[in-house]
Design a protein around this motif. Sequence first.
Motif, PDB file in Angstrom:
ATOM      1  N   HIS A 142     147.795  90.245 107.039  1.00 52.19           N
ATOM      2  CA  HIS A 142     147.563  90.955 108.527  1.00 52.19           C
ATOM      3  C   HIS A 142     148.942  91.503 108.953  1.00 52.19           C
TER       4      HIS A 142
ATOM      5  N   THR B 262     149.655  94.778 106.992  1.00 48.53           N
ATOM      6  CA  THR B 262     148.689  95.765 107.258  1.00 48.53           C
ATOM      7  C   THR B 262     149.187  96.422 108.632  1.00 48.53           C
TER       8      THR B 262
ATOM      9  N   GLU C 174     146.318  93.484 114.421  1.00 53.24           N
ATOM     10  CA  GLU C 174     146.600  92.693 113.270  1.00 53.24           C
ATOM     11  C   GLU C 174     147.773  91.940 113.301  1.00 53.24           C
TER      12      GLU C 174
ATOM     13  N   GLY D 101     147.537  87.890 112.924  1.00 50.93           N
ATOM     14  CA  GLY D 101     148.255  87.239 111.997  1.00 50.93           C
ATOM     15  C   GLY D 101     149.025  86.185 112.613  1.00 50.93           C
TER      16      GLY D 101
END
Length: 572
Positions: free
Chosen positions: A188, A191, A238, A242
Motif C-alpha cells: 500500500h 502504491t 493507501e 498501510g
Amino acid sequence: MVIIRHLHIHLYYETAVLKYLISQSKRLLIGASIASVVHGACSVFLLAQISSALTAEAPDRMEMALIFGGTAVAVMLSYMVANILFERLGQRAHAELRSFIAKRVIASDYRHLELIGAARVQSALSEHCTHVAEFFVSFPIILTNAVIVAGCLIYMALLSWQVFLLAVIVIGFGSLGYHLAHLRAIRHLDTAAQEQDRLFAYFRSLTDGAKELRLNRDKRVAFYDNVLGKSIEIVRHERTFGMSLFIGSASWGNFLIYAFIGMVLFVLVGDVPDRALIMTGFALVFVYMVGPLEALLLNIPRANLAQVSADRIDEITRTMAASEEQTDGLSPPSLQSIKLQGVLHRYYHEQSDELFTMGPIDLEFCPGQITFLVGGNGSGKTTLAKLLVGLYPPEEGQIIFNGTVVDETNRDHYRQLFSTIFSDFHLFDRLLETGGVDLDNEGNRLLAKLHLQNKVKVKDGAFTTLELSQGQRKRLALVVAYLENRPFFMFDEWAADQDPVFKEVFYREVLPELRAMGKAVLVISHDDRYFHLADRLIRMESGCLTLNSQAAMKDKDSLASATPSVACSNAV
C-alpha cells in the motif's frame, strides 16, 4: 515481535540511495549509533540499579546512590549526544540526497529527462527526500529502544529462564503478525508513492493551468473531482491503510506483552520464596519495557516508509543515464563549420499516432549566415533544432564540427557553441552563464533597446523581476542570449508572441547585427513577410528538408509558388 530481525533487514537492505547516504556520513552515523547503544545500555543498567535498590541493605545505599547518579548522568548525556548527532545526520542526509538527485539530473541525457518527466523529479526532490531523511531522525529512537527491549529480555532471563522461554514464544507470535502486516502494508505504501509522483504533475497543472481553470467552470470542477482530488484521496487512503496495518500490528504486540505479564504474575510465579520480590522485579521490567516497545513498533513504519521512498528515488535516478563526458572548465569553442551528414532520428508522432522518422538530413552551417527553417506543425523543426544543438544524439549519421565528429566524448563541449531560445524556454533569475565587469550596464543597455527598461533591470547580475508577459519574457531571454555571446544563435518561434514593432526590431535589426558579428543563426519561423531577409530558407515537410535558394527568397510571390521537394537527401 522479531523486531530486531526486521530492523536488521531494513537497515541493511540493498538500496543504492541508503548506501550512498551512509557512505557520505559514515563517521557521523557510527558515532550517533554508538551513543544510542550506550544510552540504551545505560537505561537498562539504571533499571537494574532501581531493582537492586528496592532490596538493598542500608550500608550499601550510599554506594548505590553514587552509581545510580552516575548512570543517570550517562543516560542524559548519551541521549543528548545521540539525538543531536542524528538530527545533524538527518539534515545532512536531506541535503546530500537533494544534491545527489540534482547532480544526476544535471548530468543526465536530455532525452532521458524528457521521458522521466518533471513531476517525478520534483516528487523525488521534495517528499521522497523528506521521508528518507526522517528515517535518520527516527533511527536513534529505533536503535535505543531496541537495545532497551533486548536488555530487558536478557535481565528477564537472569531472573528466570522459564519466563525468558515464554517471552521467546510470545515474540514468535508477535513476529508472525508483524511480518504479515508488514508485507501488506509495504504494498500500500508503494502504491501511494507511485500515485504521489502523478500528484506532483497535477499540482503543477493547478498553477500552470490557472487561467484555463478560472475560465471554464466545468473543466475546473472536473479537474478537481476526477483528477486532483481523486489522486489526493488515493495517496491518503493507501498511506492511511498501510500505516494502520503497522499500528494494528503494534497493538497486537502490546496485547501479547500484557498477556505475557498476566501469565508470569499469575501462573508462572507461584507460591515460592521471595514471591513478592520476584514479582516486583518482573513488574518493574515489564512496566519499563512497554514504553520502549511501543516506541519501537511505532517508529519502524517510518523506516518502512523511508525504504519505499528510497526505492522510488533509486528507480528514478537509475533511469537518468549519463552517457557523455562532461565539459570541465573549457572555453566555448570557435565555429568554422557544422555539418549534418545523413542524420536520422525517430520518435513517436502524436498527430499520426505512429513512429515518425526525421531524415536522413544533410546540412551545413557557417559563421555569418542566417538560416530560416520553416514548415508545418509536427514536421520536425524543433526536433531538428535539438539534434543540431546536441540535446539529442543522432540515431544514424553524424554531426561534424570543425572537421571533428561529435560523439559522447565531446558532445557537451560542442553544446557550448549555442545560445538558444526554444519555444518552451526557461528564464533563470540570475545571469548564470555570463560574466564581466560591465555585465549590469550591458544588460540594462540591451533591456532599453528592447523597451524593457521600465519593467525590469539587471542588478548585481540578477533580474529585478520575472513577472512579465510571454512576449516580454522572450525579449528578456534574448538579452540573456546576447550576453552569453556564443558563436551560434538558435531561435524557435521567437517572434510568435511579439507585436509588429518588436518583430521589426528582431528581423531587421537583431538578426543583421548578429550576422555582422560573425554569428551563425538559425531561426524557426512562420513570418513569411521576412523570409527574404535570410541568406537561405530551409523548408521541412514530413521530416525531410528542401533548400530554397536566396534568389527564390528575394521575391515573396516566387517563394509562395515554389513547390517544396520531399526528398530526404539534401544538397548543402
